[in-house]
Design a protein around this motif. Structure first.
Motif, short mmCIF file in Angstrom:
data_model
loop_
_atom_site.label_atom_id
_atom_site.label_comp_id
_atom_site.label_asym_id
_atom_site.label_seq_id
_atom_site.Cartn_x
_atom_site.Cartn_y
_atom_site.Cartn_z
N CYS A 222 47.32 48.49 26.55
CA CYS A 222 46.87 48.27 27.76
C CYS A 222 47.21 49.29 28.50
CB CYS A 222 46.87 46.74 28.29
SG CYS A 222 45.78 45.48 27.49
N ILE B 4 45.24 52.27 30.54
CA ILE B 4 45.43 52.43 32.04
C ILE B 4 45.78 53.85 32.49
CG2 ILE B 4 46.42 51.99 34.06
CD1 ILE B 4 46.64 48.84 32.98
N ARG C 69 43.19 57.04 32.11
CA ARG C 69 42.11 57.19 33.25
C ARG C 69 42.52 58.36 33.93
NH1 ARG C 69 42.40 51.29 34.87
NH2 ARG C 69 41.93 50.35 32.83
N ASP D 24 50.89 50.61 40.12
CA ASP D 24 49.24 50.26 40.32
C ASP D 24 48.98 49.59 39.00
OD1 ASP D 24 48.73 51.45 42.83
OD2 ASP D 24 48.83 53.41 42.02
N MET D 25 49.90 50.00 37.86
CA MET D 25 49.80 49.57 36.40
C MET D 25 50.00 48.01 36.31
SD MET D 25 51.49 52.12 33.77
CE MET D 25 52.07 53.44 34.68
N ASP E 146 49.71 46.07 38.86
CA ASP E 146 49.01 45.35 39.81
C ASP E 146 47.64 45.20 38.92
OD1 ASP E 146 50.34 45.18 41.97
OD2 ASP E 146 49.23 46.89 42.97
N GLU E 147 47.01 46.26 37.98
CA GLU E 147 46.03 45.95 37.41
C GLU E 147 46.26 44.96 35.96
OE1 GLU E 147 42.94 48.50 34.70
OE2 GLU E 147 43.98 49.57 35.91
N SER F 128 46.17 41.32 37.45
CA SER F 128 44.82 40.93 37.99
C SER F 128 44.01 40.80 36.54
CB SER F 128 44.20 42.04 38.80
OG SER F 128 43.86 43.18 38.13
N ALA F 129 44.58 41.26 35.45
CA ALA F 129 43.91 41.09 33.98
C ALA F 129 44.65 39.95 33.70
CB ALA F 129 44.10 42.38 33.07
#
Length: 124
Positions: free
Chosen positions: A18, A22, A25, A32-33, A35-36, A39-40
């Protein structure tokens, strides 16, 4: 082993995959990683993320650059190397094969449980 431990082990197994996705991209900051991933519903803490990022960098799969910040110290942004892109492609192929294999086993288990003795509906 309790369910929480089993879930943690399953998540650890896919965390690297994962994270590489990320980063693939474009340039990304570690928070930010986090956070993502959060959220997942992939719970990870800084104490897990930073050593993993260091290991991925030492393996040659990612690099970073420092970017000045107007609101504090410089930030480290991660990017995939060409070698990291090749590695991620191989991991993705493995993921698709593994996901299909696991789905096949689960579907077969569900099919058999519907026809197994003792699981038949009561005729009365």
């Amino acid at each position: 082993m309790n369910i929480e431990n089993a879930q943690v082990q399953m998540r650890k197994g896919i965390l690297e995959f994962c994270i590489l996705h990320i980063i693939s991209r474009g340039e990304v900051y570690a928070s930010d990683m986090l956070d993502e991933l959060t959220s997942a519903h992939i719970m990870v803490v800084e104490g897990t993320l930073y050593p993993l990022l260091t290991r991925l960098k030492n393996s040659g799969w990612l690099d970073y650059k420092w970017v000045e910040s107007s609101s504090g110290p410089p930030r480290k942004y991660y990017v995939l190397t060409d070698e990291g892109k090749v590695f991620l492609d191989a991991m993705q192929a493995t993921w698709f094969e593994l996901a299909e294999s696991v789905s096949t086993v689960i579907r077969r288990t569900e099919e058999l449980s519907k026809t197994a003795p003792g699981n038949l509906p009561d005729p009365n």
